[in-house]
Design a protein around this motif. Structure first.
Motif, PDB file in Angstrom:
ATOM      1  N   GLU A   1      -6.943  -2.341   3.896  1.00  0.00           N
ATOM      2  CA  GLU A   1      -6.350  -1.160   3.273  1.00  0.00           C
ATOM      3  C   GLU A   1      -4.840  -1.304   3.151  1.00  0.00           C
ATOM      4  OE1 GLU A   1      -9.649   2.140   4.718  1.00  0.00           O
ATOM      5  OE2 GLU A   1      -7.749   1.967   5.799  1.00  0.00           O
ATOM      6  N   LEU A   2      -4.231  -1.894   4.156  1.00  0.00           N
ATOM      7  CA  LEU A   2      -2.785  -2.138   4.088  1.00  0.00           C
ATOM      8  C   LEU A   2      -2.457  -3.126   2.976  1.00  0.00           C
ATOM      9  CD1 LEU A   2      -2.006  -2.351   7.903  1.00  0.00           C
ATOM     10  CD2 LEU A   2      -1.291  -0.524   6.348  1.00  0.00           C
ATOM     11  N   TYR A   3      -3.300  -4.151   2.807  1.00  0.00           N
ATOM     12  CA  TYR A   3      -3.086  -5.098   1.703  1.00  0.00           C
ATOM     13  C   TYR A   3      -3.137  -4.361   0.360  1.00  0.00           C
ATOM     14  CZ  TYR A   3      -4.435  -8.635   5.225  1.00  0.00           C
ATOM     15  OH  TYR A   3      -4.541  -9.418   6.344  1.00  0.00           O
ATOM     16  N   THR A   4      -4.121  -3.471   0.215  1.00  0.00           N
ATOM     17  CA  THR A   4      -4.257  -2.724  -1.038  1.00  0.00           C
ATOM     18  C   THR A   4      -3.028  -1.864  -1.296  1.00  0.00           C
ATOM     19  OG1 THR A   4      -6.673  -2.686  -0.854  1.00  0.00           O
ATOM     20  CG2 THR A   4      -5.660  -0.994  -2.240  1.00  0.00           C
ATOM     21  N   ILE A   5      -2.536  -1.203  -0.251  1.00  0.00           N
ATOM     22  CA  ILE A   5      -1.340  -0.363  -0.390  1.00  0.00           C
ATOM     23  C   ILE A   5      -0.146  -1.206  -0.820  1.00  0.00           C
ATOM     24  CG2 ILE A   5       0.338   1.008   0.914  1.00  0.00           C
ATOM     25  CD1 ILE A   5      -2.111   2.011   2.581  1.00  0.00           C
ATOM     26  N   LEU A   6       0.048  -2.339  -0.172  1.00  0.00           N
ATOM     27  CA  LEU A   6       1.200  -3.193  -0.507  1.00  0.00           C
ATOM     28  C   LEU A   6       1.051  -3.803  -1.895  1.00  0.00           C
ATOM     29  CD1 LEU A   6       1.665  -4.882   2.968  1.00  0.00           C
ATOM     30  CD2 LEU A   6       3.238  -3.266   1.882  1.00  0.00           C
ATOM     31  N   ASP A   7      -0.170  -4.177  -2.277  1.00  0.00           N
ATOM     32  CA  ASP A   7      -0.390  -4.698  -3.633  1.00  0.00           C
ATOM     33  C   ASP A   7      -0.070  -3.625  -4.676  1.00  0.00           C
ATOM     34  OD1 ASP A   7      -1.189  -7.170  -2.719  1.00  0.00           O
ATOM     35  OD2 ASP A   7      -3.347  -6.731  -2.860  1.00  0.00           O
ATOM     36  N   THR A   8      -0.410  -2.379  -4.374  1.00  0.00           N
ATOM     37  CA  THR A   8      -0.136  -1.275  -5.295  1.00  0.00           C
ATOM     38  C   THR A   8       1.362  -1.055  -5.448  1.00  0.00           C
ATOM     39  OG1 THR A   8      -2.237  -0.208  -4.733  1.00  0.00           O
ATOM     40  CG2 THR A   8      -0.527   1.181  -5.719  1.00  0.00           C
ATOM     41  N   VAL A   9       2.079  -1.122  -4.334  1.00  0.00           N
ATOM     42  CA  VAL A   9       3.542  -0.981  -4.387  1.00  0.00           C
ATOM     43  C   VAL A   9       4.144  -2.077  -5.256  1.00  0.00           C
ATOM     44  CG1 VAL A   9       5.667  -1.096  -3.031  1.00  0.00           C
ATOM     45  CG2 VAL A   9       3.711   0.192  -2.162  1.00  0.00           C
ATOM     46  N   ARG A  10       3.689  -3.298  -5.053  1.00  0.00           N
ATOM     47  CA  ARG A  10       4.245  -4.422  -5.814  1.00  0.00           C
ATOM     48  C   ARG A  10       3.913  -4.311  -7.299  1.00  0.00           C
ATOM     49  NH1 ARG A  10       2.774 -10.159  -3.448  1.00  0.00           N
ATOM     50  NH2 ARG A  10       0.697  -9.303  -3.817  1.00  0.00           N
ATOM     51  N   GLU A  11       2.707  -3.824  -7.593  1.00  0.00           N
ATOM     52  CA  GLU A  11       2.287  -3.684  -8.990  1.00  0.00           C
ATOM     53  C   GLU A  11       3.063  -2.574  -9.697  1.00  0.00           C
ATOM     54  OE1 GLU A  11      -1.662  -2.223 -11.505  1.00  0.00           O
ATOM     55  OE2 GLU A  11      -1.866  -2.843  -9.410  1.00  0.00           O
ATOM     56  N   LEU A  12       3.201  -1.425  -9.020  1.00  0.00           N
ATOM     57  CA  LEU A  12       3.832  -0.266  -9.649  1.00  0.00           C
ATOM     58  C   LEU A  12       5.357  -0.321  -9.623  1.00  0.00           C
ATOM     59  CD1 LEU A  12       1.574   2.619  -8.271  1.00  0.00           C
ATOM     60  CD2 LEU A  12       1.608   1.715 -10.603  1.00  0.00           C
ATOM     61  N   PHE A  13       5.917  -0.964  -8.598  1.00  0.00           N
ATOM     62  CA  PHE A  13       7.370  -0.985  -8.419  1.00  0.00           C
ATOM     63  C   PHE A  13       7.859  -2.421  -8.249  1.00  0.00           C
ATOM     64  CE2 PHE A  13       5.596   2.884  -6.492  1.00  0.00           C
ATOM     65  CZ  PHE A  13       6.241   3.859  -7.241  1.00  0.00           C
ATOM     66  N   PRO A  14       7.815  -3.212  -9.291  1.00  0.00           N
ATOM     67  CA  PRO A  14       8.240  -4.613  -9.173  1.00  0.00           C
ATOM     68  C   PRO A  14       9.704  -4.753  -8.781  1.00  0.00           C
ATOM     69  CG  PRO A  14       7.933  -3.995 -11.482  1.00  0.00           C
ATOM     70  CD  PRO A  14       7.356  -2.881 -10.656  1.00  0.00           C
ATOM     71  N   GLU A  15      10.487  -3.682  -8.976  1.00  0.00           N
ATOM     72  CA  GLU A  15      11.900  -3.715  -8.609  1.00  0.00           C
ATOM     73  C   GLU A  15      12.136  -3.463  -7.121  1.00  0.00           C
ATOM     74  OE1 GLU A  15      11.111   0.685  -9.491  1.00  0.00           O
ATOM     75  OE2 GLU A  15      10.336  -1.278 -10.083  1.00  0.00           O
ATOM     76  N   CYS A  16      11.092  -3.035  -6.392  1.00  0.00           N
ATOM     77  CA  CYS A  16      11.226  -2.674  -4.978  1.00  0.00           C
ATOM     78  C   CYS A  16      11.636  -3.886  -4.147  1.00  0.00           C
ATOM     79  CB  CYS A  16       9.909  -2.108  -4.462  1.00  0.00           C
ATOM     80  SG  CYS A  16       9.962  -1.573  -2.747  1.00  0.00           S
ATOM     81  N   GLU A  17      12.683  -3.713  -3.351  1.00  0.00           N
ATOM     82  CA  GLU A  17      13.234  -4.813  -2.561  1.00  0.00           C
ATOM     83  C   GLU A  17      12.685  -4.890  -1.151  1.00  0.00           C
ATOM     84  OE1 GLU A  17      17.450  -4.366  -2.717  1.00  0.00           O
ATOM     85  OE2 GLU A  17      17.547  -4.693  -4.886  1.00  0.00           O
ATOM     86  N   ARG A  18      12.193  -3.751  -0.626  1.00  0.00           N
ATOM     87  CA  ARG A  18      11.645  -3.816   0.727  1.00  0.00           C
ATOM     88  C   ARG A  18      10.675  -2.661   0.971  1.00  0.00           C
ATOM     89  NH1 ARG A  18      16.443  -2.034   5.018  1.00  0.00           N
ATOM     90  NH2 ARG A  18      15.923   0.184   5.067  1.00  0.00           N
ATOM     91  N   VAL A  19       9.694  -2.943   1.845  1.00  0.00           N
ATOM     92  CA  VAL A  19       8.752  -1.937   2.323  1.00  0.00           C
ATOM     93  C   VAL A  19       8.804  -1.975   3.842  1.00  0.00           C
ATOM     94  CG1 VAL A  19       6.369  -1.130   2.349  1.00  0.00           C
ATOM     95  CG2 VAL A  19       7.259  -2.313   0.328  1.00  0.00           C
ATOM     96  N   THR A  20       8.911  -0.796   4.468  1.00  0.00           N
ATOM     97  CA  THR A  20       9.025  -0.722   5.920  1.00  0.00           C
ATOM     98  C   THR A  20       8.102   0.366   6.464  1.00  0.00           C
ATOM     99  OG1 THR A  20      10.854   0.864   5.790  1.00  0.00           O
ATOM    100  CG2 THR A  20      11.447  -1.469   5.855  1.00  0.00           C
ATOM    101  N   SER A  21       7.935   0.363   7.785  1.00  0.00           N
ATOM    102  CA  SER A  21       7.163   1.411   8.451  1.00  0.00           C
ATOM    103  C   SER A  21       7.528   1.430   9.920  1.00  0.00           C
ATOM    104  CB  SER A  21       5.654   1.167   8.303  1.00  0.00           C
ATOM    105  OG  SER A  21       5.229   0.124   9.162  1.00  0.00           O
ATOM    106  N   TYR A  22       7.164   2.514  10.594  1.00  0.00           N
ATOM    107  CA  TYR A  22       7.179   2.497  12.051  1.00  0.00           C
ATOM    108  C   TYR A  22       6.029   1.613  12.524  1.00  0.00           C
ATOM    109  CZ  TYR A  22      10.315   6.603  12.254  1.00  0.00           C
ATOM    110  OH  TYR A  22      11.373   7.468  12.149  1.00  0.00           O
ATOM    111  N   ALA A  23       6.175   1.091  13.742  1.00  0.00           N
ATOM    112  CA  ALA A  23       5.088   0.329  14.364  1.00  0.00           C
ATOM    113  C   ALA A  23       5.134   0.579  15.864  1.00  0.00           C
ATOM    114  CB  ALA A  23       5.223  -1.164  14.070  1.00  0.00           C
TER     115      ALA A  23
END
Length: 289
Positions: free
Chosen positions: A80-102
């Motif tokens: 599910e995390l892979y799907t979320i990150l793939d969606t971010v990359r597909e929709l926002f190709p300009e996005c420079e970083r993705v972060t989260s709490y862990a």
């Protein structure tokens, strides 16, 4: 965007697109923390998460950064995390970083292969709360993990390419554990050698066990001079080359910033100046979370 309950994010994510991937915090029993008390931890339906990203693409022309909320996005299934990150990359190709709490628990359940793949798909950095390197302080504050486990999980994330931002809290051990808290916290930071080190100063929030302890006298807060003493011990003990150190949160009495180890002497000199002139400190009424 659609949000459920209060949403929290690190200060450096102020201009990020924030999408809730989970609700609340999977631990949520720390004695000092008042966050997420109005909701129970839950995984947000995946299709709702993806729909929020699609809605955001219709609204925002440019998205540089994405923050995956709430308190522990990494507990979701790896696929599910892979799907979320793939969606971010597909929709926002300009996005420079993705972060989260862990949390240590969410990093532990991820294999190194999974963490490496998350990094490859765009998970740039995670924020993790150390709070203290002292097991005595961590037990008192009901953190749920010993310092050794937090350090181990931080090292694991870094091995897999994910940058690490780690925070701790000055004053969390009270006067009795001042020295142990400072020295052990510095040692934990050194062992992780994170990209970013952030220091907050303890503030007592109503509705927390710590609030009750302070008001019944079983926990004593540090005064300003003790905060400076503890800060000096911590900074003196730091040996984490390349780590960006920030102590400029609204909760802090004294603002410090620099890159270790090169700026260590300058930060110690700033502490010295504050110890000789307390008027350099942020007034109590100006502090906040």
């Amino acid at each position: 965007m659609r949000y459920y309950g209060s949403v929290y994010r690190p200060p450096s994510e102020a201009r990020s697109l924030i999408v809730q991937v989970t609700y609340g915090c999977s631990h949520n029993t720390c004695a000092f923390c008042s966050m997420y008390k109005e909701k129970r931890f839950a995984l947000r339906p995946l299709e709702e998460v993806l729909e929020d990203f699609r809605l955001a693409r219709q609204v925002y022309r440019h998205v540089d950064k994405v923050f995956l909320a709430d308190g522990d996005a990494l507990v979701r299934k790896a696929g599910e995390l892979y799907t979320i990150l793939d969606t971010v990359r597909e929709l926002f190709p300009e996005c420079e970083r993705v972060t989260s709490y862990a949390s240590p628990a969410s990093i532990r359940i991820r294999t190194e292969e999974e963490l490496g793949r998350l990094w490859e798909k765009g998970l740039t950095m995670v924020y993790m709360g150390l709070e203290s390197g002292s097991d005595e302080v961590l037990t008192l504050m009901r953190k749920g993990h010993p310092a050794s486990e937090i350090v181990e999980m931080g090292q694991k994330a870094r091995r897999c390419g994910i940058a690490l931002s780690v925070t701790a809290i000055t004053g969390l051990g009270g006067p009795e554990l001042l020295e142990r808290h400072a020295l052990d916290t510095a040692a934990a930071f050194n062992a992780m050698n994170p990209e970013y080190i952030g220091m907050l100063t303890l503030m007592v929030e109503p509705g927390t066990p710590l609030y009750d302890w302070v008001h019944d006298g079983s926990f004593r807060l540090l005064d300003q001079r003790q905060v400076l003493e503890e800060t000096r011990l911590l900074v003196e003990g730091l040996d984490s080359p390349g780590s960006v150190f920030r102590m400029n949160h609204a909760s802090n009495y004294l603002a410090l910033r620099g890159t270790l180890n090169g700026d260590k002497d300058a930060m110690l000199a700033e502490i010295d100046r504050a110890e000789h002139d307390l008027s350099r400190l942020r007034p109590e009424s100006w502090r906040g979370l």
